[in-house]
Every structure is written in structure tokens, then in C-alpha cells.
Design a protein around this motif. Structure first.
Motif, PDB file in Angstrom:
ATOM      1  N   VAL A 253     120.076 -52.503  52.453  1.00  0.00           N
ATOM      2  CA  VAL A 253     121.154 -51.520  52.320  1.00  0.00           C
ATOM      3  C   VAL A 253     120.560 -50.169  51.939  1.00  0.00           C
ATOM      4  O   VAL A 253     119.825 -50.054  50.958  1.00  0.00           O
ATOM      5  CB  VAL A 253     122.205 -51.969  51.280  1.00  0.00           C
ATOM      6  N   LYS A 254     120.872 -49.140  52.739  1.00  0.00           N
ATOM      7  CA  LYS A 254     120.404 -47.772  52.516  1.00  0.00           C
ATOM      8  C   LYS A 254     121.567 -46.830  52.783  1.00  0.00           C
ATOM      9  O   LYS A 254     122.536 -47.201  53.442  1.00  0.00           O
ATOM     10  CB  LYS A 254     119.260 -47.439  53.471  1.00  0.00           C
ATOM     11  N   ASP A 255     121.466 -45.603  52.288  1.00  0.00           N
ATOM     12  CA  ASP A 255     122.489 -44.614  52.602  1.00  0.00           C
ATOM     13  C   ASP A 255     121.873 -43.237  52.768  1.00  0.00           C
ATOM     14  O   ASP A 255     120.662 -43.057  52.596  1.00  0.00           O
ATOM     15  CB  ASP A 255     123.617 -44.624  51.569  1.00  0.00           C
ATOM     16  N   SER A 256     122.711 -42.268  53.110  1.00  0.00           N
ATOM     17  CA  SER A 256     122.238 -40.927  53.431  1.00  0.00           C
ATOM     18  C   SER A 256     121.776 -40.118  52.223  1.00  0.00           C
ATOM     19  O   SER A 256     121.171 -39.066  52.388  1.00  0.00           O
ATOM     20  CB  SER A 256     123.332 -40.155  54.178  1.00  0.00           C
ATOM     21  N   VAL A 257     122.038 -40.577  51.007  1.00  0.00           N
ATOM     22  CA  VAL A 257     121.614 -39.836  49.814  1.00  0.00           C
ATOM     23  C   VAL A 257     120.540 -40.567  49.008  1.00  0.00           C
ATOM     24  O   VAL A 257     120.171 -40.134  47.925  1.00  0.00           O
ATOM     25  CB  VAL A 257     122.818 -39.481  48.899  1.00  0.00           C
ATOM     26  N   GLY A 258     120.026 -41.674  49.520  1.00  0.00           N
ATOM     27  CA  GLY A 258     118.957 -42.399  48.840  1.00  0.00           C
ATOM     28  C   GLY A 258     119.393 -43.164  47.604  1.00  0.00           C
ATOM     29  O   GLY A 258     118.605 -43.341  46.672  1.00  0.00           O
ATOM     30  N   THR A 259     120.631 -43.639  47.588  1.00  0.00           N
ATOM     31  CA  THR A 259     121.132 -44.425  46.452  1.00  0.00           C
ATOM     32  C   THR A 259     120.282 -45.673  46.254  1.00  0.00           C
ATOM     33  O   THR A 259     119.915 -46.335  47.219  1.00  0.00           O
ATOM     34  CB  THR A 259     122.601 -44.837  46.697  1.00  0.00           C
ATOM     35  N   LYS A 260     119.977 -45.988  45.014  1.00  0.00           N
ATOM     36  CA  LYS A 260     119.262 -47.228  44.709  1.00  0.00           C
ATOM     37  C   LYS A 260     120.297 -48.349  44.649  1.00  0.00           C
ATOM     38  O   LYS A 260     121.130 -48.398  43.741  1.00  0.00           O
ATOM     39  CB  LYS A 260     118.527 -47.124  43.376  1.00  0.00           C
ATOM     40  N   PHE A 261     120.264 -49.236  45.633  1.00  0.00           N
ATOM     41  CA  PHE A 261     121.197 -50.361  45.666  1.00  0.00           C
ATOM     42  C   PHE A 261     120.599 -51.559  44.940  1.00  0.00           C
ATOM     43  O   PHE A 261     119.462 -51.940  45.180  1.00  0.00           O
ATOM     44  CB  PHE A 261     121.550 -50.729  47.105  1.00  0.00           C
TER      45      PHE A 261
END
Length: 133
Positions: free
Chosen positions: A90-98
Motif C-alpha cells: 500500500v502506497k499513496d501520493s504523499v508517502g504515508t507510512k502505512f
């Protein structure tokens, strides 16, 4: 949680700067609730605190995003919607640490917190990019 009267099993707690996101398994349904903090005290979740929410659902996954108006922190919860699907990468456009946890069915769920949601926000699960703007 006892004061709130919720009997759901707590899976994980994610502490934001001015709020806490409690992920619970309520008889097989995974959900999250935001508890805002003000003047050193915790507030019960209430619709007046909530700002915008966004939900994405298909046959494989559910993505639930929620925020509260008082501070704008966003919480993201990714859960499987199919017993045979594994949530991973899981990744996102703002580099959230999941972070990862398991629900009562031993399925992997992923969750994270970000300061704000950008206009063209996307999230990727197992390489599949999903727009959530």
C-alpha cells in the motif's frame, strides 16, 4: 471505549497530532473512529467533528478515509473485501507510512495518517492505482 459503550474489539490505535484513530472489529466488520483531543481531554466521536470523508469499494478492497474539521488530519484504512484477496504493498501520493494489522478473520489490513489530503490524491494497493480526489 468503555465509556463510549462500544463492545467492538480494538485492533489498533493510531495517534495523530490532535486526535486518535481507533480501528475496531465489530463482529467481522472492520471500522475506524476518530477521537479528537482538545485541551488535554479526549472527546467522544460525533458527527459535528467530522469534515469530509471518502470511501472506495470494489470486489477486492475497501478504502475508508476520514478527517475531522478541528485539525484536518486524515486517516486511511484499507481492508480486503474478498476472503481470497491479500492487501499488500500500500502506497499513496504523499508517502504515508502505512502500518499493518490483522482483523478477527486473520486478514491483513493497512492503515495510516497524513496531515492533509492533496487535491489529486491517489492510493495504490498491490500495484493498482486508485484516484481518491
Amino acid at each position: 471505549m468503555e465509556a463510549y459503550g462500544d463492545n467492538a474489539e480494538i485492533i489498533r490505535i493510531l495517534q495523530g497530532e490532535n486526535s486518535t484513530y481507533v480501528i475496531m472489529d465489530n463482529e467481522g466488520t472492520v471500522e475506524g473512529k476518530i477521537f479528537p483531543e482538545s485541551s488535554g481531554k479526549w472527546k467522544l466521536p460525533d458527527s459535528i467533528f467530522y469534515g469530509t470523508g471518502r470511501e472506495y469499494q470494489d470486489v477486492k478492497i475497501n478504502i475508508d478515509m476520514s478527517t475531522i474539521e478541528i485539525n484536518g488530519e486524515w486517516y486511511v484504512l484499507v481492508t480486503p473485501n474478498d476472503d481470497n484477496y491479500v492487501v499488500a504493498d500500500v502506497k499513496d501520493s504523499v508517502g504515508t507510512k502505512f502500518l499493518e494489522a490483522e482483523n478477527n478473520k486473520n486478514e491483513k489490513i493497512c492503515y495510516g495518517c497524513m496531515e492533509h489530503k492533496p487535491k489529486d490524491y491517489w492510493i495504490s494497493v498491490n500495484g493498482e492505482k486508485i484516484s481518491l480526489d
